[in-house]
Design an enzyme around this catalytic site. Structure first.
Site, PDB file in Angstrom:
ATOM      1  N   THR A   1     -15.311  10.073  16.650  1.00 31.50           N
ATOM      2  CA  THR A   1     -14.908  11.268  15.914  1.00 31.50           C
ATOM      3  C   THR A   1     -15.370  12.539  16.618  1.00 31.50           C
ATOM      4  O   THR A   1     -16.502  12.640  17.082  1.00 31.50           O
ATOM      5  CB  THR A   1     -15.510  11.235  14.495  1.00 31.50           C
TER       6      THR A   1
ATOM      7  N   GLU B   1     -13.870   6.872   8.182  1.00 29.93           N
ATOM      8  CA  GLU B   1     -13.124   5.701   8.661  1.00 29.93           C
ATOM      9  C   GLU B   1     -11.735   5.620   8.031  1.00 29.93           C
ATOM     10  O   GLU B   1     -11.258   4.544   7.657  1.00 29.93           O
ATOM     11  CB  GLU B   1     -13.936   4.425   8.448  1.00 29.93           C
TER      12      GLU B   1
END
Length: 386
Positions: free
Chosen positions: A133, A365
């Site tokens: 990320t 997620e």
């Protein structure tokens, strides 16, 4: 384990033992301390990871030759359920270690890499983190800016990763970066490598019993053989996320059990106008809603585990389960908070802690909306983002 419809009757004796032994471990080693850790925003990560490793909770589906126990995926899911019944942050630590660090090494690494890292990660002697990320990426990992430039027998990495579990204390980081051809590849980056830093993220009001950091890569040099040779394209990190989301689909139900049982106990003991508030129709409606969603979610999770163990699970099925089970757990935590009234906002009870944790679990997620689009594309054949 809360199981109103006796769905766990389908479990094997080994899987039942896994669930029971994990619960006993959690009650003995983790539950007495979790409220203190969460309140303080400090958690003994290294000590806990070694305890999790000794209990076989780190990468249990990994083969024994690499330090794992070769557990079924259903067994792994039950472990995540029990850990998240204590706290989402503890489940996150185990989930990241097993699904996001050990899994890519196992799936995409060389034999040398597997033997070098997996046993230490399985025991908790080594701590790993997963760098995918980015601050401007979020749900669009293909837009990553982190680059890995080949320079002789080394790679030079530059970029930033954000919201990385255990980054400030990790020994090894699995970093995803685009190579000189623009292909997303995985790299094993020792955290003591020159140019690597991982400042801690503070002032969190969620997952406070989990250590979170940023990763900064400034001309970070690593040997070329630290490339995960089997990695290539976004399908590689997304395959890791599929494994982690599987564990979340189980884990969120552990949090839902925790808030349901807390609310049930509270409402049967708290009295108003001479009666327990559990005798009120609206209170029973909330309790039954929570129990129903748990029962449905557990059936969904166990079926997902059966599909995974049979090699038949799809990533869209994982999205459906993660999307549903986390959202109903979050909704249940909010109902439980209502039922506890003023006591629902104090960490003397576990409800507000789980509620705030699940706000994050609902987001990371893959957000609820992103998983909606994944399943929607699967059933319609039409990409709503295109």
């Amino acid at each position: 384990m809360l199981d109103y419809l006796h769905a766990t009757q389908r479990l094997s004796p080994e899987e039942k033992l896994i669930q029971e032994s994990t619960r006993a471990f959690c009650e003995r080693q983790l539950m007495p301390h979790i409220a203190e850790w969460w309140d303080a925003g400090e958690v003994p990560v290294r000590e806990n990871m070694k305890k999790l490793g000794a209990q076989g909770l780190l990468g249990p589906t990994t083969l024994a030759q690499y330090g794992g126990s070769g557990s079924s995926y259903t067994g792994y899911g039950l472990m995540m359920y029990e850990l998240e019944r204590v706290d989402s942050g503890l489940r996150s630590a185990a989930s990241v270690q097993g699904s996001l660090v050990m899994h890519p090494i196992d799936a995409y690494g060389s034999e040398d890499q597997k033997h070098k890292y997996l046993p230490g990660l399985a025991s908790g002697e080594l701590i790993g983190c997963f760098g995918l990320t980015e601050a401007d990426g979020g749900s669009d990992p293909g837009a990553m800016r982190t680059r890995a430039h080949k320079d002789g027998d080394e790679y030079v990495l530059n970029g930033n990763k954000m919201w990385i579990t255990n980054a400030p204390v990790a020994d090894i980081a699995v970093i995803w970066a685009k190579d000189d051809e623009g292909v997303v590849r995985g790299f094993l980056v020792p955290t003591d490598a020159p140019g690597f830093s991982a400042p801690k993220i503070n002032r969190k009001m969620s997952l406070r019993a989990s250590l979170t950091g940023e990763i900064v890569l400034q001309d970070c040099r690593i040997p070329a053989h630290n490339l995960l040779p089997g990695s290539g394209g976004l399908k590689s990190p997304l395959g890791c996320l599929t494994s982690a989301r599987f564990g979340i689909a189980f884990g969120a139900l552990g949090a839902l059990e925790a808030v349901y049982t807390s609310a049930l106990a509270y409402t049967t003991e708290r009295t108003t106008f001479g009666k327990p508030i559990a005798a009120r129709q609206l209170v029973q409606d909330k309790l039954v809603t929570m129990l129903t969603q748990h029962a449905l979610g557990l059936g969904l999770a166990l079926q997902l585990g059966a599909l995974k163990d049979a090699g038949q699970m799809t990533f869209a099925q994982v999205s459906l389960a993660k999307r549903n089970n986390v959202r109903v757990a979050l909704s249940g935590a909010r109902l439980a908070r209502e039922l506890l009234g003023g006591n629902g906002i104090t960490t003397e009870y576990p409800v507000i802690r789980h509620m705030l944790n699940l706000e994050t679990v609902d987001t990371y997620e893959g957000t609820h909306d992103i998983h909606t689009l994944i399943v929607g594309r699967e059933i319609t054949g039409l990409g709503a983002l295109e």
